[in-house]
Design a protein around this motif. Structure first.
Motif, PDB file in Angstrom:
ATOM      1  N   ASN A 330       8.930 -14.429  -6.685  1.00  0.00           N
ATOM      2  CA  ASN A 330       7.433 -13.864  -7.296  1.00  0.00           C
ATOM      3  C   ASN A 330       7.328 -12.444  -6.256  1.00  0.00           C
ATOM      4  N   ALA A 331       7.761 -12.149  -5.515  1.00  0.00           N
ATOM      5  CA  ALA A 331       8.048 -11.128  -5.350  1.00  0.00           C
ATOM      6  C   ALA A 331       7.628  -9.570  -5.924  1.00  0.00           C
ATOM      7  N   GLY A 332       6.573  -8.535  -5.747  1.00  0.00           N
ATOM      8  CA  GLY A 332       6.528  -7.924  -6.731  1.00  0.00           C
ATOM      9  C   GLY A 332       7.628  -6.636  -6.360  1.00  0.00           C
ATOM     10  N   PHE A 333       8.016  -6.187  -7.659  1.00  0.00           N
ATOM     11  CA  PHE A 333       8.301  -4.597  -7.382  1.00  0.00           C
ATOM     12  C   PHE A 333       8.278  -3.754  -8.461  1.00  0.00           C
ATOM     13  N   ASN A 334       9.307  -2.523  -7.825  1.00  0.00           N
ATOM     14  CA  ASN A 334       8.830  -1.168  -8.888  1.00  0.00           C
ATOM     15  C   ASN A 334       7.772  -0.710  -9.024  1.00  0.00           C
ATOM     16  N   ASN A 335       7.000  -1.073  -7.204  1.00  0.00           N
ATOM     17  CA  ASN A 335       6.046   0.129  -6.826  1.00  0.00           C
ATOM     18  C   ASN A 335       4.897  -0.855  -7.206  1.00  0.00           C
ATOM     19  N   VAL A 336       5.278  -1.209  -7.582  1.00  0.00           N
ATOM     20  CA  VAL A 336       4.009  -2.607  -7.711  1.00  0.00           C
ATOM     21  C   VAL A 336       2.898  -2.986  -6.319  1.00  0.00           C
ATOM     22  N   TYR A 337       4.134  -3.539  -5.716  1.00  0.00           N
ATOM     23  CA  TYR A 337       2.946  -3.719  -4.400  1.00  0.00           C
ATOM     24  C   TYR A 337       3.411  -2.752  -3.348  1.00  0.00           C
ATOM     25  N   PRO A 338       3.793  -1.643  -3.242  1.00  0.00           N
ATOM     26  CA  PRO A 338       4.300  -1.063  -2.232  1.00  0.00           C
ATOM     27  C   PRO A 338       3.532  -0.586  -1.005  1.00  0.00           C
ATOM     28  N   TYR A 339       4.111   0.228   0.124  1.00  0.00           N
ATOM     29  CA  TYR A 339       3.522   0.766   1.022  1.00  0.00           C
ATOM     30  C   TYR A 339       2.353   2.045   0.363  1.00  0.00           C
ATOM     31  N   THR A 340       1.288   2.377   0.908  1.00  0.00           N
ATOM     32  CA  THR A 340       0.582   3.438   1.003  1.00  0.00           C
ATOM     33  C   THR A 340       1.678   4.579   0.148  1.00  0.00           C
ATOM     34  N   TRP A 341       2.312   5.165   0.466  1.00  0.00           N
ATOM     35  CA  TRP A 341       3.506   6.124   0.504  1.00  0.00           C
ATOM     36  C   TRP A 341       3.648   6.082  -0.962  1.00  0.00           C
ATOM     37  N   GLY A 342       4.647   4.538  -1.451  1.00  0.00           N
ATOM     38  CA  GLY A 342       4.982   4.854  -2.452  1.00  0.00           C
ATOM     39  C   GLY A 342       6.795   4.078  -2.349  1.00  0.00           C
ATOM     40  N   GLY A 343       6.616   5.050  -3.227  1.00  0.00           N
ATOM     41  CA  GLY A 343       8.076   5.288  -2.754  1.00  0.00           C
ATOM     42  C   GLY A 343       9.686   4.024  -3.020  1.00  0.00           C
ATOM     43  N   HIS A 344       8.921   3.040  -3.842  1.00  0.00           N
ATOM     44  CA  HIS A 344       9.623   1.390  -4.167  1.00  0.00           C
ATOM     45  C   HIS A 344       9.189   0.398  -2.666  1.00  0.00           C
ATOM     46  N   SER A 345       8.428   0.913  -2.217  1.00  0.00           N
ATOM     47  CA  SER A 345       9.089   0.313  -0.870  1.00  0.00           C
ATOM     48  C   SER A 345       8.085  -1.091  -1.254  1.00  0.00           C
ATOM     49  N   ASP A 346       8.426  -1.789  -2.063  1.00  0.00           N
ATOM     50  CA  ASP A 346       7.787  -3.635  -2.504  1.00  0.00           C
ATOM     51  C   ASP A 346       7.678  -4.245  -1.722  1.00  0.00           C
ATOM     52  N   ILE A 347       9.537  -4.036  -1.505  1.00  0.00           N
ATOM     53  CA  ILE A 347      10.248  -5.195  -0.038  1.00  0.00           C
ATOM     54  C   ILE A 347      10.986  -4.698   1.304  1.00  0.00           C
ATOM     55  N   ASP A 348      10.396  -5.117   2.207  1.00  0.00           N
ATOM     56  CA  ASP A 348      10.411  -4.558   3.552  1.00  0.00           C
ATOM     57  C   ASP A 348      11.381  -5.279   4.471  1.00  0.00           C
ATOM     58  N   LEU A 349      12.326  -5.198   4.510  1.00  0.00           N
ATOM     59  CA  LEU A 349      13.856  -5.722   5.421  1.00  0.00           C
ATOM     60  C   LEU A 349      13.901  -5.958   6.898  1.00  0.00           C
ATOM     61  N   MET A 350      14.191  -6.523   7.705  1.00  0.00           N
ATOM     62  CA  MET A 350      13.765  -6.171   9.328  1.00  0.00           C
ATOM     63  C   MET A 350      14.445  -7.621  10.026  1.00  0.00           C
ATOM     64  N   ALA A 351      14.917  -7.545  11.133  1.00  0.00           N
ATOM     65  CA  ALA A 351      15.094  -7.865  11.764  1.00  0.00           C
ATOM     66  C   ALA A 351      14.501  -8.126  13.311  1.00  0.00           C
ATOM     67  N   ASP A 352      14.583  -8.780  14.146  1.00  0.00           N
ATOM     68  CA  ASP A 352      14.082  -9.268  14.995  1.00  0.00           C
ATOM     69  C   ASP A 352      14.836  -9.571  16.300  1.00  0.00           C
ATOM     70  N   GLU A 353      13.752 -10.488  17.441  1.00  0.00           N
ATOM     71  CA  GLU A 353      14.688 -11.148  18.530  1.00  0.00           C
ATOM     72  C   GLU A 353      14.940 -12.428  17.821  1.00  0.00           C
ATOM     73  N   PHE A 354      14.205 -13.271  16.684  1.00  0.00           N
ATOM     74  CA  PHE A 354      14.454 -14.450  16.020  1.00  0.00           C
ATOM     75  C   PHE A 354      15.314 -14.198  14.777  1.00  0.00           C
ATOM     76  N   GLY A 355      14.975 -13.042  14.445  1.00  0.00           N
ATOM     77  CA  GLY A 355      16.804 -13.234  13.541  1.00  0.00           C
ATOM     78  C   GLY A 355      15.927 -12.334  12.149  1.00  0.00           C
ATOM     79  N   LEU A 356      16.508 -12.731  10.583  1.00  0.00           N
ATOM     80  CA  LEU A 356      16.078 -11.907   9.189  1.00  0.00           C
ATOM     81  C   LEU A 356      14.693 -12.447   9.049  1.00  0.00           C
TER      82      LEU A 356
END
Length: 478
Positions: A330-356
């Motif tokens: 159900n994750a939006g993609f292709n500029n459906v739910y991007p950040y304010t600047w756009g750029g196909h940033s629908d899905i943001d992958l990140m890591a911290d002290e607890f993992g992925l």
């Protein structure tokens, strides 16, 4: 003014000075203060037994001084006290003779100077006569000469002022050097007061205590963002760069990915210094194109969103193969739910002290942010949290210690405006500003190893330092 009269007066004045000096000083030099010195050319008759007698005169036709010495009889006993006195007197006479010779040379030099002055006076007299004959013309010319000389001298005034300033600076530098020397001497004495082995043991003990203290530092709450530090200016307006937060301290490889669509090339650099100088160590061509700029390098693999899909891919740099891929339901993609600047940033992958982690939005959550924790090997979703913050209103976001921090814009004036704790499943509004130096941020990710935020800021690769509020574990809790 008569030049001949002037010359004669100067010579006679000089001779008078010499004669006066001889009449007053020479007797005291030779020990004859009580002896009467004749004032004429004739010599007063004295007994040869009375010792050495010295007479002086300035009656030479050339104006030079004359010194006459009368020695005692030679049959005097050379061993008595008077003989010693006579030898001393002879040495004084010799010194006096040298002094008279020096005076003679000075007199000749003064006479030459007088002659030179006489010639100059003659020249001045002729010039005055010439000025009187044509006063107006000559005065104009001479005044012009003086004016030109003054114009030549005027530039020297600021130079002289600069010399004064330089002299004061030098004096100040000398004083500072003296003060610094004193401080260094004091420090050296203080250091010398400790035994080297004692100092070495103290340092080792301090290092051990610091390591123990660092082990007690658990996750903290974001309090402040400072910086940025510009590492490099390269590439287009959009892109991503990163290091591996799980790598050892000696492994500082950097990965660099330009653009947010179409591209498939990843550049690798062995160190941060190689990245700054542009010395690539290797390039990788991915099997598919990526979307957005929210990629992640974790444990030696690249995690990215496949272009025009909600599929996440895990790519191994070591083997050059895809190790795993999975779609986010159900994750939006292709500029459906991007950040304010756009750029196909629908899905943001990140890591911290607890993992992925994956941050995205769904229709089911009304376009608001969804947080999912992933297994790094299979990309399986372990747990999901839904928030009430609209994804399209977020400038960027990043995870620190299980808390998602969201900025309110990608432009100037951006600040961390919202946070969501996955530990307590609660949110709060925050006000943590940071300096958007180059006015457009298209990537912002936290690196747990470096305790820093990596950002792509309008074609500049920058780092932000973060300040966390830590809770120190007690020994019972460790």
């Amino acid at each position: 003014m008569g030049s001949q009269l002037f010359t004669l007066g100067a010579v006679l004045s000089t001779m008078a000075i010499i004669s006066n000096w001889m009449s007053q000083t020479l007797p005291s030099l030779v020990g004859l203060n009580t002896t009467r010195i004749p004032t004429s050319n004739s010599l007063t008759q004295i007994s040869p037994r009375e010792g050495w007698q010295v007479y002086s005169s300035a009656q030479d036709p050339d104006g030079r001084c004359i010194c006459t010495v009368v020695a005692p009889e030679q049959n005097l006993c050379s061993r008595d006290a008077k003989s010693k006195q006579l030898r001393q007197l002879l040495e004084k006479v010799q010194n006096m003779s040298q002094s008279i010779e020096v005076l003679n040379l000075r007199t000749q030099r003064d006479f030459q100077y007088v002659q030179k002055m006489e010639n100059q006076m003659k020249g001045l007299k002729a010039k005055f006569r010439q000025i009187e004959e044509d006063r107006k013309t000559q005065l104009t010319r001479h005044f012009q000469d003086l004016k030109e000389k003054m114009d030549e001298l005027l530039p020297l005034i600021p130079v002289l002022e600069q010399y004064k300033t330089d002299a004061r600076l030098i004096t100040q530098f000398k004083e500072e050097i003296r003060n610094l020397t004193g401080i260094l001497t004091t420090i050296q004495q203080e250091i010398g007061a400790f035994d080297y082995e004692d100092l070495h043991q103290r340092v080792l003990g301090l290092e051990t205590r610091l390591r123990e203290c660092m082990k007690k530092l658990t996750c903290g709450k974001l309090m402040k963002i400072t910086g940025p530090v510009t590492v490099k200016a390269s590439g287009p307006r959009f892109g991503a760069w990163m290091t591996d937060p799980t790598a050892s301290e000696k492994n500082n490889r950097v990965w660099y990915m330009e653009g947010f669509t179409i591209n498939k090339v990843v550049r690798e650099y062995k160190s941060m210094s190689d990245f700054i100088t542009g010395a690539e160590s290797r390039t990788y061509t991915l099997p598919v194109k990526w979307a957005g700029t929210s990629h992640l390098v974790y444990n030696g693999s690249l995690f990215f969103n496949k272009y025009q899909s909600n599929i996440i891919i895990k790519y191994s740099f070591g083997t050059g193969k895809v190790l795993a891929q999975r779609s986010l339901d159900n994750a939006g993609f292709n500029n459906v739910y991007p950040y304010t600047w756009g750029g196909h940033s629908d899905i943001d992958l990140m890591a911290d002290e607890f993992g992925l982690w994956a941050v995205y939005a769904t229709n089911q959550n009304a376009g608001n942010i969804v947080i999912s924790q992933l297994r790094q090997d299979t990309l399986e979703v372990l747990k999901t949290w839904t928030t009430g913050y609209p994804k399209r209103s977020a400038g960027e976001s990043f995870m620190i210690c299980g808390t998602l921090y969201v900025t309110n814009s990608h432009l100037t004036g951006a600040k961390v405006h919202y946070s969501y704790s996955t530990k307590y499943s609660s949110y709060e509004y925050t006000d943590i500003p940071f300096h958007n130096q180059y006015f457009h941020i298209s990537m912002l990710d936290y690196n747990a190893r470096d305790r820093a935020l990596y950002a792509w800021n309008n074609g500049h690769q920058v780092l932000f330092n973060v300040t966390l509020f830590h809770i120190i574990k007690t020994d019972d809790e460790m």
